[in-house]
Design a protein around this motif. Structure first.
Motif, PDB file in Angstrom:
ATOM      1  N   GLU A 136      -7.232  81.973  19.277  1.00 40.87           N
ATOM      2  CA  GLU A 136      -7.771  82.994  20.176  1.00 40.87           C
ATOM      3  C   GLU A 136      -9.074  83.571  19.603  1.00 40.87           C
ATOM      4  O   GLU A 136     -10.074  83.700  20.305  1.00 40.87           O
ATOM      5  CB  GLU A 136      -6.725  84.101  20.356  1.00 40.87           C
ATOM      6  CG  GLU A 136      -7.135  85.219  21.295  1.00 40.87           C
ATOM      7  CD  GLU A 136      -7.138  84.814  22.770  1.00 40.87           C
ATOM      8  OE1 GLU A 136      -6.651  83.705  23.085  1.00 40.87           O
ATOM      9  OE2 GLU A 136      -7.642  85.605  23.578  1.00 40.87           O
ATOM     10  N   LEU A 139     -11.880  81.055  19.779  1.00 40.32           N
ATOM     11  CA  LEU A 139     -12.361  80.940  21.167  1.00 40.32           C
ATOM     12  C   LEU A 139     -13.172  82.178  21.567  1.00 40.32           C
ATOM     13  O   LEU A 139     -14.266  82.050  22.126  1.00 40.32           O
ATOM     14  CB  LEU A 139     -11.185  80.760  22.132  1.00 40.32           C
ATOM     15  CG  LEU A 139     -11.597  80.776  23.611  1.00 40.32           C
ATOM     16  CD1 LEU A 139     -12.316  79.480  23.982  1.00 40.32           C
ATOM     17  CD2 LEU A 139     -10.414  80.994  24.533  1.00 40.32           C
ATOM     18  N   ASN A 143     -16.963  82.407  22.838  1.00 38.04           N
ATOM     19  CA  ASN A 143     -17.350  83.055  24.100  1.00 38.04           C
ATOM     20  C   ASN A 143     -18.439  84.111  23.862  1.00 38.04           C
ATOM     21  O   ASN A 143     -19.362  84.256  24.663  1.00 38.04           O
ATOM     22  CB  ASN A 143     -16.137  83.736  24.753  1.00 38.04           C
ATOM     23  CG  ASN A 143     -15.146  82.732  25.325  1.00 38.04           C
ATOM     24  OD1 ASN A 143     -15.449  81.542  25.431  1.00 38.04           O
ATOM     25  ND2 ASN A 143     -13.959  83.197  25.673  1.00 38.04           N
ATOM     26  N   ALA A 178     -12.339  73.647  24.039  1.00 39.73           N
ATOM     27  CA  ALA A 178     -12.869  74.036  25.344  1.00 39.73           C
ATOM     28  C   ALA A 178     -14.013  75.033  25.157  1.00 39.73           C
ATOM     29  O   ALA A 178     -15.021  74.988  25.872  1.00 39.73           O
ATOM     30  CB  ALA A 178     -11.760  74.632  26.208  1.00 39.73           C
ATOM     31  N   GLY A 179     -13.871  75.903  24.173  1.00 39.42           N
ATOM     32  CA  GLY A 179     -14.946  76.847  23.860  1.00 39.42           C
ATOM     33  C   GLY A 179     -16.189  76.135  23.347  1.00 39.42           C
ATOM     34  O   GLY A 179     -17.318  76.447  23.736  1.00 39.42           O
ATOM     35  N   VAL A 180     -15.982  75.166  22.472  1.00 40.96           N
ATOM     36  CA  VAL A 180     -17.097  74.382  21.931  1.00 40.96           C
ATOM     37  C   VAL A 180     -17.814  73.631  23.054  1.00 40.96           C
ATOM     38  O   VAL A 180     -19.057  73.588  23.098  1.00 40.96           O
ATOM     39  CB  VAL A 180     -16.594  73.384  20.858  1.00 40.96           C
ATOM     40  CG1 VAL A 180     -17.692  72.396  20.473  1.00 40.96           C
ATOM     41  CG2 VAL A 180     -16.082  74.126  19.636  1.00 40.96           C
ATOM     42  N   ALA A 181     -17.044  73.069  23.978  1.00 36.22           N
ATOM     43  CA  ALA A 181     -17.637  72.297  25.072  1.00 36.22           C
ATOM     44  C   ALA A 181     -18.574  73.171  25.907  1.00 36.22           C
ATOM     45  O   ALA A 181     -19.645  72.734  26.333  1.00 36.22           O
ATOM     46  CB  ALA A 181     -16.533  71.705  25.955  1.00 36.22           C
ATOM     47  N   ARG A 182     -18.170  74.419  26.128  1.00 39.13           N
ATOM     48  CA  ARG A 182     -19.021  75.320  26.911  1.00 39.13           C
ATOM     49  C   ARG A 182     -20.338  75.592  26.194  1.00 39.13           C
ATOM     50  O   ARG A 182     -21.390  75.668  26.807  1.00 39.13           O
ATOM     51  CB  ARG A 182     -18.284  76.642  27.151  1.00 39.13           C
ATOM     52  CG  ARG A 182     -17.236  76.535  28.223  1.00 39.13           C
ATOM     53  CD  ARG A 182     -17.052  77.822  29.007  1.00 39.13           C
ATOM     54  NE  ARG A 182     -17.098  79.030  28.167  1.00 39.13           N
ATOM     55  CZ  ARG A 182     -17.394  80.236  28.650  1.00 39.13           C
ATOM     56  NH1 ARG A 182     -17.655  80.391  29.925  1.00 39.13           N
ATOM     57  NH2 ARG A 182     -17.398  81.281  27.851  1.00 39.13           N
TER      58      ARG A 182
ATOM     59  N   LEU B 153     -10.745  66.038  23.097  1.00 39.13           N
ATOM     60  CA  LEU B 153     -10.351  67.398  23.507  1.00 39.13           C
ATOM     61  C   LEU B 153     -11.555  68.129  24.084  1.00 39.13           C
ATOM     62  O   LEU B 153     -11.459  68.840  25.092  1.00 39.13           O
ATOM     63  CB  LEU B 153      -9.807  68.190  22.309  1.00 39.13           C
ATOM     64  CG  LEU B 153      -8.659  67.585  21.515  1.00 39.13           C
ATOM     65  CD1 LEU B 153      -8.179  68.571  20.453  1.00 39.13           C
ATOM     66  CD2 LEU B 153      -7.516  67.202  22.427  1.00 39.13           C
ATOM     67  N   THR B 154     -12.687  67.967  23.426  1.00 33.80           N
ATOM     68  CA  THR B 154     -13.895  68.671  23.845  1.00 33.80           C
ATOM     69  C   THR B 154     -14.379  68.156  25.196  1.00 33.80           C
ATOM     70  O   THR B 154     -14.640  68.936  26.116  1.00 33.80           O
ATOM     71  CB  THR B 154     -14.994  68.489  22.774  1.00 33.80           C
ATOM     72  OG1 THR B 154     -14.444  68.837  21.497  1.00 33.80           O
ATOM     73  CG2 THR B 154     -16.192  69.381  23.056  1.00 33.80           C
ATOM     74  N   SER B 157     -12.150  68.806  28.369  1.00 35.23           N
ATOM     75  CA  SER B 157     -12.117  70.174  28.887  1.00 35.23           C
ATOM     76  C   SER B 157     -13.199  70.413  29.941  1.00 35.23           C
ATOM     77  O   SER B 157     -13.120  71.383  30.691  1.00 35.23           O
ATOM     78  CB  SER B 157     -12.227  71.189  27.747  1.00 35.23           C
ATOM     79  OG  SER B 157     -13.531  71.204  27.220  1.00 35.23           O
ATOM     80  N   ILE B 158     -14.207  69.547  30.011  1.00 32.70           N
ATOM     81  CA  ILE B 158     -15.263  69.762  31.004  1.00 32.70           C
ATOM     82  C   ILE B 158     -15.431  68.583  31.971  1.00 32.70           C
ATOM     83  O   ILE B 158     -16.433  68.492  32.678  1.00 32.70           O
ATOM     84  CB  ILE B 158     -16.617  70.086  30.328  1.00 32.70           C
ATOM     85  CG1 ILE B 158     -16.960  69.060  29.248  1.00 32.70           C
ATOM     86  CG2 ILE B 158     -16.605  71.484  29.733  1.00 32.70           C
ATOM     87  CD1 ILE B 158     -18.372  69.199  28.689  1.00 32.70           C
ATOM     88  N   PHE B 278     -10.557  75.639  31.908  1.00 30.64           N
ATOM     89  CA  PHE B 278     -10.951  76.509  30.786  1.00 30.64           C
ATOM     90  C   PHE B 278     -10.033  77.736  30.733  1.00 30.64           C
ATOM     91  O   PHE B 278      -9.546  78.118  29.663  1.00 30.64           O
ATOM     92  CB  PHE B 278     -12.417  76.935  30.930  1.00 30.64           C
ATOM     93  CG  PHE B 278     -12.882  77.852  29.831  1.00 30.64           C
ATOM     94  CD1 PHE B 278     -13.097  77.361  28.554  1.00 30.64           C
ATOM     95  CD2 PHE B 278     -13.080  79.210  30.068  1.00 30.64           C
ATOM     96  CE1 PHE B 278     -13.506  78.203  27.529  1.00 30.64           C
ATOM     97  CE2 PHE B 278     -13.482  80.062  29.059  1.00 30.64           C
ATOM     98  CZ  PHE B 278     -13.699  79.558  27.783  1.00 30.64           C
ATOM     99  N   PHE B 287       0.176  86.051  20.659  1.00 28.14           N
ATOM    100  CA  PHE B 287      -0.326  86.806  19.501  1.00 28.14           C
ATOM    101  C   PHE B 287      -0.259  88.280  19.863  1.00 28.14           C
ATOM    102  O   PHE B 287       0.001  88.635  21.027  1.00 28.14           O
ATOM    103  CB  PHE B 287      -1.768  86.394  19.166  1.00 28.14           C
ATOM    104  CG  PHE B 287      -2.676  86.370  20.366  1.00 28.14           C
ATOM    105  CD1 PHE B 287      -3.318  87.520  20.796  1.00 28.14           C
ATOM    106  CD2 PHE B 287      -2.864  85.189  21.091  1.00 28.14           C
ATOM    107  CE1 PHE B 287      -4.123  87.503  21.923  1.00 28.14           C
ATOM    108  CE2 PHE B 287      -3.670  85.160  22.218  1.00 28.14           C
ATOM    109  CZ  PHE B 287      -4.300  86.332  22.637  1.00 28.14           C
TER     110      PHE B 287
END
Lengths: 275, 290
Positions: A136, A139, A143, A178-182, B153-154, B157-158, B278, B287
Motif C-alpha cells: 500500500e 503504491l 501515486n 500497477a503503480g509503476v505502469a502508470r 505484472l506491469t 495492469s495496463i 488499477f 492493513f
C-alpha cells in the motif's frame, strides 16, 4: 549464576558495543568507523545492511525529507499462527524493535536539489517482507509521484512476499506494479535500487522493472532461493550466483553503484530527464 | 512407474475422501491434494471441452518455445479470445516435456507477446492458471525469471482488453500471478492459490515440511477463504468429489462462467477497463491506518 559467567557476559557486551564483525570477511571494525563508512566494511567493501532512516540521511539533502503515509501498519487479518506464535505478536515485536511500523518508509525530498519521491525498504522489519501495508505504501508513494510528476526511486531490501499474509501479500506484487505502469504511461522516471537482499516476490515485481535498475555491490538478487535451486538441480551453485555482478553480466541491472556514490549517481541520471 | 504410484496414492485419497460425507467440510490440506490430483482435468482437457478452434502460437521471439505455458487464438461460445495457460501434463512423459507446468522466463515472455497481440487485435484474454510455481533453476535465473514475471505484472495492469484469469488447479505464487493479473479472477472450488506452497511454508516457518497441513490452513489458500479476503471474484463449483469426477460438468460450468464475464467486461471501454483494473488491485490487502 556463577560470578565468572556473569563477568564474561559483561565483557562480551562491552566488546559488542565497540566492534562490529564484518559478516563477509570477518574483520573487526570499530562501530564508529563502520557507521562513518555508511555501514560498508573498510576492509572488503561488503555493503552491510542499513536502516531506512540511515538511507534517507545518506540520500536526501539535509532537512529536505518529508515522510508520507507513516500511519499505515500491518494487521494479522488471517490470524496466522506458526511454530513461533502469531503474526500479530511478530508485528508488535517488530514495531517495538525497529521503531517503524512497516517494512518501508515512504516520502519525498531533494537529492542534490532534485525533487524525488521515494520508498525505502527496511530489512530489519520482518525481513523487509512485502505485506499489504508495504505494498500500500509503495503504491501510494508512486501515486504521489504520479500526481506531482516527481521521479520515483524505490530502494529494495527484502526476502520477498510476507508469507503470514498469504495470497494477500502475493497480490501486492500486482498492486505495486500497477503503480509503476502508470508512471511509465505518464513518462515519469522510475528508478529501482536493489540492495542486499532483493529476492522472491520483490525481485519479481517493482524491483526489476525500473527505467534504470541500479544494484549495490555484492547484493543477493534473484527469484528462487539458493537452497530451492540446489535441491532442484542436485548440485552446489557457484558463489557469485545471484549477485549484483552476476545480474550485471546477464543484462538485468544497468550498473553497480557503491553506497558512497549513490546520491550523486541518482542526481546525475535524474539530470538527464528532459521533460 | 511414477504414474502408477500416483494412481495408487489417488485411490487411497479417493477412499479417504469418500469417508467425508459432506465435501464442503474438506480441510485445506485435503483441497490441496484434490488440486494436485493426477486425474484432475488440466488445460489440455479444457482445450476441447471449453474452447474450440484453438490455434496455437509458439515462441517468445527471444529464446525458445516454453512448453510449460501455451497460448493462441481460440473460441469460446460466440467469442473469439486469446487463450494462454499453464500446461501441466498427466503422464510422466508429458510432465517432463512440459516441465510440470513450471514456466521459465521464455514462457512468461511468450505469454506477454500473445497478450500484446490480443490487445492489438482487440481480443479478450483468458488465462488459465495451474502451476506449482515458476521454475526454480539456474537457467531460469540466468535468463531473468524475476524480470519476466515483473514485466508481465506491469504490462498486464495496463492492457486495453478484458482479462479473465481462472485458477483451475494449483495457483503457485509468482509463477501463477505472472499470467494472472485479470479484471476478474475466478477459481474452481477445489483449486488453491498461495503465496508459497504449504510444504515450502512449513519448512521455513515450522522448520519441517511435514507440517504442510498446518501451513495449508494458515495460508488461507482455498477459494472460499480467498473470496472472503477479496483476492478472487468468483468461485466455480466443482462436481461432488472434485473436478476429476466429471470432466463434462466442470467444463460446462467453467465455460458458462468465462462467457458471462467476457460479456460483462465487453461493455466497458478500454479506458474503463484499465481504470477499473488499477482500482481493483489498489484495493487488495489488509492493513491498519491510524
Amino acid at each position: 549464576m556463577a560470578w565468572y559467567s556473569n563477568s564474561t557476559s559483561e565483557k562480551k557486551k562491552v566488546k559488542k558495543d565497540l566492534w562490529i564483525r564484518c559478516s563477509k570477511c570477518g574483520s573487526h571494525v570499530f562501530i564508529s568507523n563502520w557507521k562513518e563508512n555508511l555501514n560498508v566494511c573498510p576492509q572488503c567493501n561488503y555493503h552491510g545492511s542499513i536502516t531506512s532512516w540511515e538511507r534517507i540521511s545518506q540520500t536526501f539533502d539535509d532537512n529536505s525529507f518529508k515522510e508520507l503515509f507513516s500511519n499505515i501498519s500491518p494487521v494479522d487479518s488471517l490470524k496466522f499462527i506458526d511454530l513461533n506464535g502469531s503474526y500479530h505478536s511478530k508485528i508488535e515485536s517488530n514495531i517495538k524493535k525497529t521503531g517503524i511500523n512497516e517494512a518501508v518508509i515512504t516520502g519525498y525530498g531533494k537529492i542534490n536539489g532534485i525533487d524525488a519521491v521515494t520508498a525505502i525498504m527496511d530489512f530489519r522489519f520482518l525481513g523487509g517482507s512485502l505485506g499489504s501495508g508495504t505494498g500500500e505504501k509503495i503504491l501510494l508513494a508512486s501515486n504521489f509521484a504520479y500526481d506531482n510528476s516527481f521521479p520515483y526511486i524505490v530502494f529494495s531490501a527484502s526476502g520477498g512476499a510476507r508469507m503470514q499474509e498469504g495470497t494477500l501479500s502475493l497480490m501486492q506484487m500486482a498492486k505495486t506494479c500497477a503503480g509503476v505502469a502508470r508512471l511509465k504511461q505518464k513518462k515519469i522516471p522510475y528508478i529501482s535500487v536493489l540492495t542486499n537482499p532483493t529476492t522472491g516476490g520483490v525481485s519479481a515485481s517493482y524491483a526489476m522493472v525500473g527505467d534504470l535498475n541500479i544494484a549495490e555491490p555484492g547484493a543477493l538478487i534473484g527469484f528462487a532461493g539458493r537452497r530451492v535451486i540446489e535441491q532442484t538441480i542436485g548440485e552446489k551453485l557457484p558463489d557469485d550466483f545471484q549477485t549484483s555482478e552476476y545480474l550485471l553480466e546477464h543484462g538485468f541491472v544497468d550498473t553497480i553503484v557503491e553506497r558512497k556514490d549513490m546520491k550523486d549517481y541518482l542526481s546525475k541520471v535524474l539530470g538527464y530527464y528532459n521533460r | 512407474m511414477e504414474r502408477e504410484l500416483n494412481l495408487v496414492e489417488n485411490e487411497i485419497l479417493d477412499n479417504e475422501l469418500q469417508k467425508v460425507s459432506d465435501f464442503s467440510d474438506l480441510s485445506p490440506w485435503e483441497i490441496v491434494q484434490i488440486s494436485r490430483h493426477s486425474k484432475r482435468p488440466i488445460l489440455q482437457d479444457y482445450l476441447s471441452l471449453v474452447f474450440t478452434n484453438f490455434v496455437e502460437l509458439h515462441g517468445d521471439r527471444f529464446y525458445s518455445d516454453d512448453k510449460a505455458i501455451i497460448g493462441g487464438f481460440a473460441e469460446i461460445g460466440k467469442h473469439k479470445v486469446m487463450l494462454i495457460g499453464h500446461n501441466k501434463g498427466k503422464s510422466t512423459n508429458e510432465n517432463i516435456e512440459r516441465n510440470f507446468g513450471m514456466p521459465k522466463p521464455e514462457g512468461y515472455r511468450k505469454a506477454l507477446r500473445l497478450m500484446k497481440l490480443a490487445e492489438s487485435y482487440n481480443l479478450p484474454i483468458v488465462t488459465i492458471i495451474d502451476t506449482p510455481g515458476a521454475f526454480p533453476g539456474i537457467e531460469a535465473e540466468e535468463r531473468g525469471q524475476a524480470e519476466a514475471i515483473a514485466r508481465n505484472l506491469t504490462e498486464m495492469s495496463i492492457l486495453e482488453v478484458p482479462i479473465i484469469s481462472v485458477v483451475i488447479g494449483e495457483g503457485g505464487s509468482g509463477g501463477a500471478l505472472g499470467i494472472g493479473v485479470g479484471d476478474r479472477i475466478l477459481m474452481l472450488s477445489n483449486a488453491i492459490y498461495s503465496v508459497i506452497s504449504p510444504e515450502g511454508c512449513a519448512s521455513i516457518l515450522w522448520r519441517d515440511a511435514k507440517f504442510a497441513p498446518d501451513a495449508a490452513t494458515a495460508l488461507n489458500l482455498t477459494a472460499g477463504a480467498l473470496l472472503k479476503h477479496g483476492v478472487i471474484d468468483q468461485i466455480i463449483q466443482e462436481p461432488l468429489g472434485g473436478a476429476h469426477e466429471n470432466y463434462e460438468e466442470v467444463a460446462d460450468s467453467l465455460k458458462k462462467a468465462i462467457i458471462k464475464n467476457i460479456s460483462s467486461l465487453n461493455t466497458l471501454s478500454a479506458k474503463e477497463l484499465v481504470h477499473n483494473r488499477f482500482m481493483k488491485y489498489s484495493g487488495i490487502g489488509a492493513f491498519l491506518t491510524n
